[in-house]
Design a protein around this motif. Structure first.
Motif, short mmCIF file in Angstrom:
data_model
loop_
_atom_site.label_atom_id
_atom_site.label_comp_id
_atom_site.label_asym_id
_atom_site.label_seq_id
_atom_site.Cartn_x
_atom_site.Cartn_y
_atom_site.Cartn_z
N GLU A 41 -9.27 2.78 3.07
CA GLU A 41 -9.31 1.32 3.03
C GLU A 41 -8.18 0.73 3.89
N TYR A 42 -7.00 1.28 3.67
CA TYR A 42 -5.82 0.84 4.42
C TYR A 42 -6.01 1.08 5.91
N GLN A 100 -8.37 -1.43 7.52
CA GLN A 100 -7.69 -2.72 7.72
C GLN A 100 -6.82 -2.69 8.96
N GLN A 101 -6.01 -1.65 9.05
CA GLN A 101 -5.07 -1.55 10.15
C GLN A 101 -5.81 -1.37 11.47
N PHE A 110 0.80 4.30 -2.59
CA PHE A 110 0.53 5.68 -2.16
C PHE A 110 1.62 6.61 -2.68
N PHE A 160 0.82 -1.21 0.00
CA PHE A 160 0.00 0.00 0.00
C PHE A 160 0.85 1.25 0.00
N SER A 175 -4.39 -3.78 -1.92
CA SER A 175 -3.01 -4.19 -1.66
C SER A 175 -2.95 -5.35 -0.68
N ILE A 235 3.24 14.10 -1.27
CA ILE A 235 3.26 12.66 -1.14
C ILE A 235 4.65 12.15 -0.77
N GLU A 239 -9.48 9.66 -5.10
CA GLU A 239 -9.12 8.25 -5.23
C GLU A 239 -8.05 7.88 -4.20
N ARG A 283 -9.66 7.49 -0.89
CA ARG A 283 -10.39 6.24 -0.77
C ARG A 283 -9.45 5.08 -0.43
N LEU A 284 -8.33 5.01 -1.17
CA LEU A 284 -7.33 3.97 -0.93
C LEU A 284 -6.80 4.05 0.51
#
Lengths: 214, 214
Positions: A121-122, A125-126, A104, A100, B91, B176, A114, A117-118
């Motif tokens: 999601e990460y 999960q964490q 990124f 991930f 991922s 980033i 976008e 959003r990613l």
DNA sequence: TCAGACATGTAAGTCGTTACATGATTCA
DNA sequence: TGAATCATGTAACGACTTACATGTCTGA
């Protein structure tokens, strides 16, 4: 020529805790060690057999209380010596592969929405992982307070630590298990903190773009 | 049949930033990406050649300002499409292999003094890494404030972001990169915090043993 | 009775590192 | 002039995963 890689010693080290089958080892690693180690059956069984060939472990057939045929492996004195030598050697630096994070890093061409959003999601999960660790920590602390052990650990920790051959300090083992858990908690906690930092930074960008009319 | 593993896409992704040689990629990864990714020449060069075979990258001989013959690889439109598709896919969870942590977990048979020595060694290593990251962060922040770029980044960041084909937001890329650095800082910071926690816990154990006369 | 956990293993293939081989250029 | 860095690659090996194969026992 015996192969002496990290997995070799890792398995030997787990056997130094108590005799176990390949299946036991897999479960133990999945349960509490996966945030810094993992192993598949494809490594586990061949390595166990090679440890026996080298005289570092012994195999016993166990038809005992479970009534299931299983192979239990125990460390031998020779194995223990090799393991303790390895224990004092310097370690390789930690290796992380975070897919991930790489994505990124490369996501500057994606619309900010976008990326956000990613990122969410990460984070989710964490967060799940984090909650799971915190629960384990609570269980362990309650158990230590009450002098009991959580069900999953009963098999791992000997009820009477002093029974373990040459163990210098029995309670140390509980502490070390606890600290290992803490390591996972802090590591995942840092990822979560970073997620929040990154999210608010990206949201600011989006705000700036909107104000500029993009 | 083209192999499409993570490394494949990782390299494609780096080429999406700017055309680079295999050597450039290695240096870039070592410089700033090693806390979540790594690649060796043994993967890099064969993969680059396969990307060309598949039409996802093109190779150019560059005898330019450096007067050294080198192969520069650029991503093709087809490659960019594949890369962007991969970018949006979920991922794999982060994988960590921390040899020290495993040893620590298994160190209950070692005298506490020995565990403390091992722990301090690890802490000092991580501290060095941490300081290095903080320095990079300072450099990057100063550079952004002054509108310049640190020397190591001049080659990576195009001086004029808008020149990059289709880049939606030029300044996003700086952000980033900064956030990626922050990720490393927080991760290593968590390891350091854990070290202090573990050290003081072990010292307490030692104290208790002494008081008990062990 | 049948799903799910228990239990052990192998074969094939992928992933990744290390060591080696080679040579140019730069700069102190 | 010689060490460091730039630069590209291969061969061999080692590490690790995945898919497959097989069968048992427990409990709902």
């Amino acid at each position: 020529m015996p192969v002496k890689n990290k997995t070799w010693f890792a398995i030997l080290g787990l056997l130094s805790w108590k005799p176990m089958s390949g299946y036991d080892i897999k479960k133990l690693v999945e349960m509490g060690l996966s945030h810094f180690w993992s192993a598949s059956y494809g490594q586990l069984f061949p390595t166990l057999n090679r440890l026996v060939e080298e005289g570092l472990a012994s195999r016993h057939s166990d038809l005992g209380h479970r009534k299931r045929k299983r192979h239990v492996y125990a460390i031998t004195p020779k194995g223990r010596r090799q393991f303790e030598r390895w224990l004092r050697e310097p370690s390789d630096p930690p290796r992380v592969r975070n897919e991930f994070e790489f994505k990124f890093f490369l996501s500057s061409r994606l619309p900010v929405e976008e990326s956000i959003r990613l990122l969410k999601e990460y984070r989710d999960q964490q967060r799940k992982l984090y909650d799971h660790y915190l629960e384990s920590e609570q269980d362990l602390m309650i158990a230590v307070r009450d002098g009991t052990l959580p069900r999953e650990l009963e098999e791992i920790f000997p009820a009477e630590p002093s029974l373990v051959e040459n163990e210098p300090s029995g309670s140390n083992r509980n502490l070390i298990f606890f600290l290992t858990l803490r390591h996972g908690i802090l590591a995942v906690g840092a990822r979560l903190a970073w997620c929040e930092e990154a999210l608010s930074a990206l949201r600011n960008t989006r705000g700036r773009e909107r104000r500029k009319g993009n």
